[in-house]
Motif scaffolding. Structure first.
Motif, PDB file in Angstrom:
ATOM      1  N   GLU A   1     -14.365  -8.880  15.507  1.00 61.14           N
ATOM      2  CA  GLU A   1     -15.076  -9.771  16.355  1.00 61.14           C
ATOM      3  C   GLU A   1     -15.479 -10.798  15.636  1.00 61.14           C
ATOM      4  N   TYR A   2     -16.295 -10.669  14.550  1.00 61.60           N
ATOM      5  CA  TYR A   2     -16.810 -11.704  13.788  1.00 61.60           C
ATOM      6  C   TYR A   2     -15.890 -12.615  13.453  1.00 61.60           C
ATOM      7  N   SER A   3     -14.777 -12.148  12.766  1.00 61.52           N
ATOM      8  CA  SER A   3     -13.740 -13.117  12.446  1.00 61.52           C
ATOM      9  C   SER A   3     -13.294 -13.951  13.591  1.00 61.52           C
ATOM     10  N   GLN A   4     -13.028 -13.260  14.826  1.00 59.58           N
ATOM     11  CA  GLN A   4     -12.295 -14.364  15.904  1.00 59.58           C
ATOM     12  C   GLN A   4     -13.346 -15.128  16.309  1.00 59.58           C
ATOM     13  N   VAL A   5     -14.791 -14.908  16.358  1.00 59.71           N
ATOM     14  CA  VAL A   5     -15.764 -15.892  16.722  1.00 59.71           C
ATOM     15  C   VAL A   5     -15.808 -16.951  15.923  1.00 59.71           C
ATOM     16  N   LEU A   6     -15.921 -16.650  14.617  1.00 62.43           N
ATOM     17  CA  LEU A   6     -16.198 -17.882  13.830  1.00 62.43           C
ATOM     18  C   LEU A   6     -14.959 -18.808  13.586  1.00 62.43           C
ATOM     19  N   LEU A   7     -13.895 -18.169  13.464  1.00 64.27           N
ATOM     20  CA  LEU A   7     -12.432 -19.089  13.380  1.00 64.27           C
ATOM     21  C   LEU A   7     -12.160 -19.572  14.933  1.00 64.27           C
ATOM     22  N   SER A   8     -12.671 -19.102  15.807  1.00 61.01           N
ATOM     23  CA  SER A   8     -12.570 -19.848  17.072  1.00 61.01           C
ATOM     24  C   SER A   8     -13.509 -20.981  17.214  1.00 61.01           C
ATOM     25  N   LYS A   9     -14.661 -20.933  16.550  1.00 61.90           N
ATOM     26  CA  LYS A   9     -15.450 -22.102  16.524  1.00 61.90           C
ATOM     27  C   LYS A   9     -14.947 -23.182  15.466  1.00 61.90           C
ATOM     28  N   LEU A  10     -14.145 -22.855  14.718  1.00 59.80           N
ATOM     29  CA  LEU A  10     -13.700 -23.590  13.628  1.00 59.80           C
ATOM     30  C   LEU A  10     -12.237 -24.395  14.363  1.00 59.80           C
ATOM     31  N   ASN A  11     -11.820 -23.831  15.735  1.00 55.67           N
ATOM     32  CA  ASN A  11     -10.572 -24.249  16.172  1.00 55.67           C
ATOM     33  C   ASN A  11      -9.500 -23.690  15.438  1.00 55.67           C
ATOM     34  N   ILE A  12      -9.660 -22.633  14.885  1.00 57.59           N
ATOM     35  CA  ILE A  12      -8.500 -22.197  13.850  1.00 57.59           C
ATOM     36  C   ILE A  12      -8.065 -20.825  14.576  1.00 57.59           C
ATOM     37  N   SER A  13      -6.540 -20.796  14.805  1.00 56.36           N
ATOM     38  CA  SER A  13      -5.911 -19.417  15.095  1.00 56.36           C
ATOM     39  C   SER A  13      -5.075 -19.022  14.025  1.00 56.36           C
ATOM     40  N   VAL A  14      -4.871 -17.398  14.214  1.00 55.44           N
ATOM     41  CA  VAL A  14      -4.034 -16.773  13.009  1.00 55.44           C
ATOM     42  C   VAL A  14      -3.023 -16.343  13.849  1.00 55.44           C
ATOM     43  N   GLU A  15      -1.542 -16.643  12.966  1.00 56.09           N
ATOM     44  CA  GLU A  15      -0.352 -16.159  13.338  1.00 56.09           C
ATOM     45  C   GLU A  15       0.049 -15.116  12.518  1.00 56.09           C
ATOM     46  N   VAL A  16       0.426 -14.231  12.799  1.00 57.01           N
ATOM     47  CA  VAL A  16       0.893 -12.912  11.936  1.00 57.01           C
ATOM     48  C   VAL A  16       2.580 -12.967  11.964  1.00 57.01           C
ATOM     49  N   LEU A  17       3.173 -13.232  10.870  1.00 53.03           N
ATOM     50  CA  LEU A  17       4.548 -13.399  10.435  1.00 53.03           C
ATOM     51  C   LEU A  17       4.908 -11.853  10.091  1.00 53.03           C
ATOM     52  N   ASN A  18       6.274 -11.243  10.644  1.00 54.56           N
ATOM     53  CA  ASN A  18       6.632  -9.946  10.286  1.00 54.56           C
ATOM     54  C   ASN A  18       5.571  -8.756  10.933  1.00 54.56           C
ATOM     55  N   LYS A  19       5.204  -9.085  11.864  1.00 55.46           N
ATOM     56  CA  LYS A  19       4.145  -7.888  12.371  1.00 55.46           C
ATOM     57  C   LYS A  19       4.646  -6.747  12.324  1.00 55.46           C
ATOM     58  N   GLU A  20       5.905  -6.446  12.567  1.00 51.83           N
ATOM     59  CA  GLU A  20       6.556  -5.199  12.784  1.00 51.83           C
ATOM     60  C   GLU A  20       6.185  -4.388  11.341  1.00 51.83           C
ATOM     61  N   LYS A  21       6.276  -5.216  10.367  1.00 45.34           N
ATOM     62  CA  LYS A  21       5.991  -4.250   9.013  1.00 45.34           C
ATOM     63  C   LYS A  21       4.886  -3.778   9.073  1.00 45.34           C
ATOM     64  N   LEU A  22       3.866  -4.197   9.716  1.00 36.73           N
ATOM     65  CA  LEU A  22       2.316  -3.512   9.596  1.00 36.73           C
ATOM     66  C   LEU A  22       2.424  -2.109   9.858  1.00 36.73           C
ATOM     67  N   PRO A  23       2.028  -1.305   9.016  1.00 39.74           N
ATOM     68  CA  PRO A  23       1.900   0.236   9.460  1.00 39.74           C
ATOM     69  C   PRO A  23       0.733   0.261  10.682  1.00 39.74           C
ATOM     70  N   LYS A  24       0.865   1.507  11.428  1.00 40.87           N
ATOM     71  CA  LYS A  24       0.039   1.380  12.267  1.00 40.87           C
ATOM     72  C   LYS A  24      -1.394   2.164  11.921  1.00 40.87           C
ATOM     73  N   ASP A  25      -1.225   3.052  10.944  1.00 37.99           N
ATOM     74  CA  ASP A  25      -2.343   3.605  10.171  1.00 37.99           C
ATOM     75  C   ASP A  25      -1.985   4.184   8.955  1.00 37.99           C
ATOM     76  N   GLY A  26      -2.766   4.828   8.059  1.00 39.62           N
ATOM     77  CA  GLY A  26      -2.529   5.111   6.957  1.00 39.62           C
ATOM     78  C   GLY A  26      -3.573   4.427   6.106  1.00 39.62           C
ATOM     79  N   ASN A  27      -3.540   4.929   4.545  1.00 36.30           N
ATOM     80  CA  ASN A  27      -4.468   4.229   3.730  1.00 36.30           C
ATOM     81  C   ASN A  27      -3.704   3.614   2.444  1.00 36.30           C
ATOM     82  N   TYR A  28      -3.873   2.321   2.386  1.00 35.19           N
ATOM     83  CA  TYR A  28      -3.272   1.471   1.200  1.00 35.19           C
ATOM     84  C   TYR A  28      -4.130   0.986   0.280  1.00 35.19           C
TER      85      TYR A  28
END
Length: 226
Positions: A38-65
């Motif tokens: 939430e904090y990340s979204q609010v602050l980056l939104s204030k700065l007019n910055i959005s984040v695009e995730v590339l290769n999102k399908e590679k991101l594990p749903k859970d686990g520890n890394y």
């Protein structure tokens, strides 16, 4: 600094400390993860910055890394948090002592699930003990293996040996992510020019086996530096 830049700095300080106190009251790491996003979204939104995730399908749903990322700007942790928004992975950030004691970041860092890294300590036994406790509870560890922000013209700087050692000691595989956009340049544009619709791309890489004997920096470069 002009008036707009001063107002952004004041707002960022207020928001960071506001969420720092919210995190202090949080009763679980799940709640802390939600607050960090939430904090990340609010602050980056204030700065007019959005984040695009590339290769999102590679991101594990859970686990520890052991999550590793390149590091060029002070907003990099926020970018990583948003990249993991749809995953259950929750990590403790490896944070240097200066952040724990900082007026700007201190309250947030101390309460947001972080592992203190004191580079002046005579030995690192307490640090590695804490990483083991974090992993034992099922959480991940997030670290910038370059150790500090990269201020060179190269996309990444030299990796410290500690990152690979953390993976080996805790027997956890490595989740590499790469902030493809120079986030520091984007942040400067956001603050100095108040440009609208800025975008930062972050790329998810392939999981690296912690037993892989090839230097971590070389594996990382092969995945991301074409």
């Amino acid at each position: 600094m002009n008036l707009k830049q001063i107002s952004i700095a004041i707002y960022a300080t207020y928001l960071t400390n506001k969420y720092g106190f919210k995190l202090k009251k949080a009763k679980s790491s799940e709640e802390k993860k939600a607050l960090r996003i939430e904090y990340s979204q609010v602050l980056l939104s204030k700065l007019n910055i959005s984040v695009e995730v590339l290769n999102k399908e590679k991101l594990p749903k859970d686990g520890n890394y052991l999550l590793i990322s390149n590091h060029r700007s002070i907003i990099d942790p926020l970018i990583v948090e948003l990249a993991l928004k749809e995953s259950l992975i929750h990590g403790f950030w490896v944070s240097k002592k200066e952040l724990f004691n900082s007026f700007f970041f201190g309250t947030f860092t101390r309460n947001a699930d972080a592992i203190l890294l004191d580079r002046e300590a005579s030995n690192m036994s307490s640090f590695f003990k804490e990483t083991k406790e974090v992993v034992k509870k099922g959480y991940s560890i997030f670290v910038f293996p370059e150790g500090t922000r990269n201020k060179t013209s190269n996309p990444i700087s030299t990796f410290k040996e500690g990152a690979k050692l953390m993976a080996l000691k805790n027997r956890i595989d490595i989740l590499p992510v790469f902030i493809k956009t120079n986030a520091n340049q984007v942040l400067k544009e956001a603050i100095e020019k108040r440009t609208k619709n800025l975008k930062i791309e972050i790329e998810i890489g392939d999981i690296i086996d912690y037993k892989d004997k090839e230097p971590l920096e070389e594996i990382y470069k092969k995945q991301f530096i074409k």
